[in-house]
Design a protein around this motif. Structure first.
Motif, mmCIF file in Angstrom:
data_model
loop_
_atom_site.group_PDB
_atom_site.id
_atom_site.type_symbol
_atom_site.label_atom_id
_atom_site.label_comp_id
_atom_site.label_asym_id
_atom_site.label_seq_id
_atom_site.Cartn_x
_atom_site.Cartn_y
_atom_site.Cartn_z
ATOM 1 N N TYR D 163 0.851 1.238 1.164
ATOM 2 C CA TYR D 163 0.414 2.424 0.418
ATOM 3 C C TYR D 163 1.307 2.671 -0.793
ATOM 4 N N MET D 164 2.628 2.380 -0.661
ATOM 5 C CA MET D 164 3.487 2.513 -1.850
ATOM 6 C C MET D 164 2.962 1.629 -2.975
ATOM 7 N N ILE D 165 2.402 0.463 -2.602
ATOM 8 C CA ILE D 165 1.840 -0.423 -3.618
ATOM 9 C C ILE D 165 0.491 0.092 -4.113
ATOM 10 N N THR D 166 -0.401 0.484 -3.166
ATOM 11 C CA THR D 166 -1.772 0.767 -3.588
ATOM 12 C C THR D 166 -1.952 2.141 -4.232
ATOM 13 N N ILE D 167 -1.163 3.130 -3.839
ATOM 14 C CA ILE D 167 -1.463 4.503 -4.302
ATOM 15 C C ILE D 167 -1.609 4.578 -5.822
ATOM 16 N N MET D 172 -5.601 5.421 -1.593
ATOM 17 C CA MET D 172 -5.275 5.245 -0.184
ATOM 18 C C MET D 172 -6.463 4.673 0.580
ATOM 19 N N GLY D 173 -6.587 3.355 0.578
ATOM 20 C CA GLY D 173 -7.658 2.697 1.310
ATOM 21 C C GLY D 173 -7.095 1.984 2.514
ATOM 22 N N LEU D 174 -7.408 0.718 2.657
ATOM 23 C CA LEU D 174 -6.858 -0.164 3.692
ATOM 24 C C LEU D 174 -7.280 0.237 5.085
#
Lengths: 226, 226, 226, 226
Positions: D163-167, D172-174
Motif C-alpha cells: 500500500y505504501m507503493i500503491t497509494i 488502495m486496491g489489491l
C-alpha cells in the motif's frame, strides 16, 4: 587467544583480544554512528535491535553504561568486568565520534530545549532510562525470557520509542557513553553542551539502578527466582 | 528437473531450472521493483524481509552480491555457485529495470549529494554494507540463529534503516546488482550516474569482506565453532 | 511478602505489596506517561508492547480497564481481583498525570473533533476497543497463543494502529483509566473535556464485552476449548 | 452448532453458523473499516497482521478473494468452500462500507492517478498481488513455516508495504472484495470509480494465480513436498 575473564589478572591491552569486549566496542561504534548519521528514531531503534541480536551471545549486548551498571548491581557481571565493559564502550564511541566529525564536518551537541528546566531534564532522562534498562533486564537475563526471539526488537524498538519522545525535548541522550563522547567532540569544536554533561551522565545511571530495584521487586521474584 | 549444483557440469541455461537460482532471480526482481517504485525505506525493508522469509530455504535469500561474496569468502558456497548466484541476481535485476523504465517513464539515477566527497561516499557505502552483511551472516548461517524466527525482519529492517541513513546522503545503494542495473538504464537514458558506478560496485563488496572478518573474529568463534 | 490473592481477606494497603498489582500500577504509569509525552502512535504502541512483555508474567499486563473487565467476564479473574486491578491501574495513572501536568505545564484534554457527532464518537471508541480487547484475549490467554513470542508486539502495535486511526478523529481514548485521569486533570485545570467522559469511560468497556462474545463464538471454541 | 464443511449439504444461512466463515466475515469487516478510516498503510498493515493472528486457526485468515482463489488453485480448499469464503468475505465488506458511508459522510473512490495508463494500472495490481499472495502461501500453508511465529506480521506488513507503493499510484486496491464494495458504494453515491472495477477485480486474482505457479515451482518443491 581467548582469555578467561574471571580467573586472574590481565593487562589493559588484553581486553581488546577478548570477544566480549570486541563485541561491545563494535556495537557501540555502530550505535554511535547511527545516532550521528540520522535523526530518525526508528532507524536508530532498528539498528540497536540488530546489534543486540548480533552481540547478545558474545557480550550480552549492553552497549550502554546504564545497562552495564544495572547488570553489575544485579551481580550479572563483576566489578572488574564492569570497568572492562565501560572501557570497551568508550573505545567504540571515540572512533565513531571522530569519524562523524570528519564525515559531517561538524559535531552533534546534545542539549535540552531551552524551555526545559533542569529538573524536567533530569526527570525525563531518568524515567526513560529506567524504562529502557528495565526492558533490557526483563528481556535479556532470565533465560526463560531470552528464549523469546523478539528480545532484540523489543530492546531496540523501545529505545527508538524513547528517542521519539526525547528528541524534541532533551535530544538524543539515554546513553552516557555516546552522549559523553558527542559532548567531548562538541566542546573541542567550541560548543557549550558540556554544561549538560552531568545530567546526561548521571541521570541514566540512576534510572538504571531504579530499574534494578523495580525489576527485583516486580518482575523477577515471582517466577524466575523462586 | 532438480539438478545437483555441486556434482558435475551444467550449461548456463540449466541455471534457470534450479530452484535456488530461480529464487535469487525472483527475489532480486521484486527487490529492484520495490526500490524503483517507492522511496520509502520502511516499505523497501519490509519487502526485503518478506523475500528473505520466502526464499531462505530455497537459496539462502542472498539477493545482494555483497552477501554472496561474503558467503563465498566464508566457504558457504563454492566459486562456481558464486558465479551462478551473481548471474541469477543480474537476471532478476534486468527485467525489473526494464519494467521500471516503462512504468515510470524515466530512470532512477543513484548518486550521492553533490556536497558529499568521494571518500565520504566510499566510507558510508562500506560501513553500512558491513553492518548489513554482518547482520545477514549473523542471522542466517549459524543454525542456532536461523532458528530465531525474527531473522527475516532483522535482515530486512536493518537494510531499511540503512536506507533511512543513506537516502539523503548517497542515495539507494548498498546492493551492487540493483545499483548497477539502475545506472546502466540511466546511462542508456543519457544520464551521468555511471561516474559513481565504481564506488557503488566495489565499496559494498569490501564492506561484505570486512563483515566476514568481524563475523569470524567476534561473533562466530566463541560459541558456534568451538 | 507474597500474598495469595485468591485465598482470604486482605486490606486495601496490602494490594500494593502484591506483585501483580505493582505490575499493573507501574505499567499504567508508564503507559500514561507515554501517551502524555508524545503524540506518536508508533511510540505509544511500541512502549505498550514492551510493557506487555515485561509484565505479562506478573499480572497478565492488562493495563486497561476494558481488558480487565473482559477478563473478568471470561472468568479469568474474580470480581474481587477485578476491583484490585482497577484500583492498581488508577493508582498508576494518578501520579503519571500529576507528573505530566508539572512536566508539560498543561493538561491533555481528550475530545473528539467538533465535526464528529456523539453517535460516531461512541461507535469508533466501541469498535476499536472491541478490536484491541479481542487481540488481547486472542494473544494472551489461550496458552497455545501466548507461546507465540510476538504476542507483546501484536497487542502493542494494534493499539498503536488504532491510535493512528483515532488521533485525528476522537483523540487518544480507548483506555478508560488513562482517559479518565487526563480528563480529571483537565477539569481541575478549568477544561471542559469532562463532557466527553461518559463515552470515553463506557464505550471501551462495552467494546471489551463485545470482544468477549466474539472471542467465545469465533476464536475460542473450535480449537482451544474442545 | 459446529457443522462439518466437507461432509454434506448445507443451506446458505448455515454458513453464518460456522466458525470459519464467521472469522472471514469479521476479519474482512475490520480490514475494510481500517482501509476506510485511515490512509496510513502502516496502520492498515498492522491491523491486517493482527487479524491474521486472530483468525488463522479458525479460517486460515484469507480475508481476500485473491488469497482464497489461490488456496483453491492449490487444493487447500474445495470449490464449494471457495464460494463460501467469497460469500463470507462479501458479507463482511458490506456492513463495513455501509458503516463507513455513515461515519465519514462520503465514500472512498478507489482509482488510479490520471497519469497512470491502463496497462500500468493492471501491471502494478497484478505484480503486488502476486507478491502478497506468495507471502501468504509461503508463511501460512506449509506447516513448517506456520510455526514461524512472525507469520502474521510478515503477511500484514508486506501488505502495508504494498500500500505504501500503491497509494500514490493506483490507490488502495489489491483486494477484490474491499475494492468492489468501495466502488459499489461510490457508484451509489454518484461516483465514477466503477470504470476501474474490472482491473481491481481481475488483476489481483491473476496475480494470485501467478503466485500459485511461482510458489509451486520455486518455494514449495525442494523441501516441503519431497
Amino acid at each position: 587467544m581467548q582469555l578467561k575473564v574471571d580467573s586472574g589478572r590481565y593487562l589493559l591491552i588484553e581486553l581488546f583480544f577478548m570477544q566480549k569486549y570486541q563485541a561491545e566496542l563494535i556495537g557501540v561504534l555502530f550505535l554511535t554512528l547511527a545516532i550521528g548519521l540520522t535523526s530518525s528514531p526508528l532507524a536508530i531503534g532498528l539498528i540497536l535491535g540488530t546489534l543486540v541480536y548480533l552481540f547478545s551471545d558474545a557480550s550480552g549486548a549492553h552497549l550502554n553504561p546504564a545497562v552495564s551498571v544495572a547488570c553489575w548491581a544485579r551481580d550479572e557481571i563483576s566489578t572488574r568486568q564492569l570497568w572492562s565493559y565501560l572501557m570497551a564502550q568508550l573505545s567504540g564511541a571515540v572512533p565513531a565520534v571522530v569519524f562523524l566529525w570528519w564525515f559531517t564536518g561538524g559535531t552533534y551537541a546534545p542539549m535540552p530545549e531551552s524551555s526545559v528546566g533542569t529538573l524536567r531534564f533530569i526527570a525525563l532522562e531518568l524515567i526513560l532510562s529506567l524504562l529502557f534498562v528495565l526492558t533490557y533486564l526483563g528481556m535479556m537475563y532470565p533465560p526463560r525470557r531470552r528464549k523469546n526471539p523478539a528480545f532484540g526488537f523489543v530492546i531496540g524498538l523501545v529505545f527508538g520509542a524513547c528517542y521519539m519522545i526525547t528528541i524534541p525535548i532533551t535530544g538524543m541522550g539515554l546513553n552516557p557513553v555516546t552522549t559523553t563522547m558527542f559532548i567531548v567532540a562538541d566542546t573541542l569544536n567550541n560548543g557549550y553542551s558540556y554544561y549538560y554533561l552531568p545530567v546526561y551522565l548521571i541521570a541514566p545511571l540512576l534510572g538504571g539502578l531504579a530499574a534494578v530495584f523495580i525489576y527485583g521487586r516486580v518482575i523477577s521474584p515471582g517466577k524466575d527466582r523462586s
